[in-house]
Structures are given as C-alpha cells and as structure tokens.
Motif scaffolding. Structure first.
Motif, short mmCIF file in Angstrom:
data_model
loop_
_atom_site.label_atom_id
_atom_site.label_comp_id
_atom_site.label_asym_id
_atom_site.label_seq_id
_atom_site.Cartn_x
_atom_site.Cartn_y
_atom_site.Cartn_z
N ASP A 116 0.80 -1.23 0.00
CA ASP A 116 0.00 0.00 0.00
C ASP A 116 0.83 1.28 0.00
O ASP A 116 0.27 2.37 -0.03
N ARG B 203 -15.15 4.39 12.46
CA ARG B 203 -14.29 3.46 11.73
C ARG B 203 -13.89 2.29 12.61
O ARG B 203 -13.71 2.44 13.81
N THR C 133 -1.76 6.10 11.58
CA THR C 133 -1.84 6.91 12.80
C THR C 133 -1.75 6.02 14.03
O THR C 133 -1.05 6.35 14.99
N LEU D 13 -8.55 1.16 10.38
CA LEU D 13 -7.53 2.13 10.82
C LEU D 13 -6.15 1.48 10.98
O LEU D 13 -5.23 2.10 11.50
N ASN D 14 -6.01 0.23 10.54
CA ASN D 14 -4.76 -0.52 10.75
C ASN D 14 -4.36 -0.51 12.22
O ASN D 14 -3.18 -0.41 12.56
N ARG E 295 -0.36 9.79 8.73
CA ARG E 295 -1.79 10.02 8.49
C ARG E 295 -2.17 9.66 7.06
O ARG E 295 -3.19 9.00 6.83
N ASP E 296 -1.36 10.08 6.09
CA ASP E 296 -1.66 9.82 4.68
C ASP E 296 -1.73 8.33 4.36
O ASP E 296 -2.53 7.91 3.52
N TYR E 297 -0.90 7.54 5.01
CA TYR E 297 -0.84 6.11 4.72
C TYR E 297 -1.59 5.28 5.78
O TYR E 297 -1.34 4.09 5.91
N ASN E 298 -2.50 5.93 6.51
CA ASN E 298 -3.38 5.24 7.46
C ASN E 298 -2.59 4.48 8.52
O ASN E 298 -2.92 3.35 8.87
#
Length: 152
Positions: free
Chosen positions: A21, A133, A97, A138-139, A92-95
């Motif tokens: 990803d 979510r 957080t 949110l991984n 944040r962009d790549y989930n």
C-alpha cells in the motif's frame, strides 16, 4: 573463482513499495544526494519507515522489532519541526496513525527520552480513534509492546 580471482555474490532485493500500500515513488522523489552521489531519503521518511516496520512486525510476529526502537531513539532528536510534521503527515496519509501512536507513546516511559511537542501532540490526538471506523479500517492491531518481548 576457479582462476584465483576475488569475486562475490550479489543479491538484489528490488521493491516497488515499502509495503503493498506504500509505493516508493514519493520517497525516491524526496531523496537527496550525498556528496558521494548516493540518494538518501529525508529524515521524515526514515522515521516513518522505521515506525511502520516496527509496528507491523511487532503486531504480527512475537519477539520481532524491538531493536528498531534504537533507530527511533536516534532519529527523533535529529529531526527538525518540519521533519516531524512531515513524518506525522506520512503516517496520516498512509493510514498509520495507530502505528505512530503506539510506537511514539512508548518512547518517554520505556526509553526515557522526552518527545518533541509535535510527537507528544500526535500521540495525544491519536489516543481516541475515529468513532465511525473499525480498528481494521484504521490498521489498529493494538499495542505491539508486549509482543516485542514475546508476550500477549
């Protein structure tokens, strides 16, 4: 070799992304050349990658990733405010957080280093996930800390 010349085997590990990803295109574009001509990613990408790797290995494999905290502890003090903000933006962009939250929150209590304001604020803001979510969206696979030591 058979004719007494020195030789070595070379193995190339070519990646098209840090993960499936996370493509490497932006990282390569952001890299700068050293005086010797080697491309080196900016500090923001270095910290982002070690957080991603530490968390991902930590939550999926018992006893893996603890040594990467040494890289986290060495990188943070060398980073500018802008570097830290860029790293947080990448997380944040790549989930990731949740990954950043779990990794950085352990730095003060377990390593004994104070977090810069940017990271302390990030950890605080990441303590409450978005209500609409799911953890998997949110991984968020939980805290990797016990698993780093081979425990649940």
């Amino acid at each position: 070799t058979d004719d007494d010349r020195v030789a070595c085997f070379i193995c190339l590990d070519i990646h098209h992304g840090l993960t499936l990803d996370i493509p490497v295109d932006a990282l390569v574009r952001a890299s700068r050349r050293t005086p010797d001509g080697f491309p080196v990613p900016p500090s923001s990408w270095l910290l982002f990658h070690v957080v991603q790797k530490l968390y991902w290995e930590g939550v999926h494999t018992y006893g893996q990733g603890l040594h990467q905290y040494a890289d986290v502890a060495r990188l943070i003090p060398r980073m500018s405010e802008r570097d830290l903000e860029e790293c947080i933006g990448l997380l944040r962009d790549y989930n990731l957080t949740a990954a950043g939250h779990y990794v950085f929150r352990r730095v003060p209590q377990e390593i004994g280093d104070r977090l810069p304001r940017e990271l302390a604020d990030f950890v605080e803001s990441g303590s409450r996930p978005e209500a609409d979510r799911t953890p998997s969206a949110l991984n968020d696979f939980g805290d990797m800390w016990p698993k780093l030591f081979g425990h649940r």
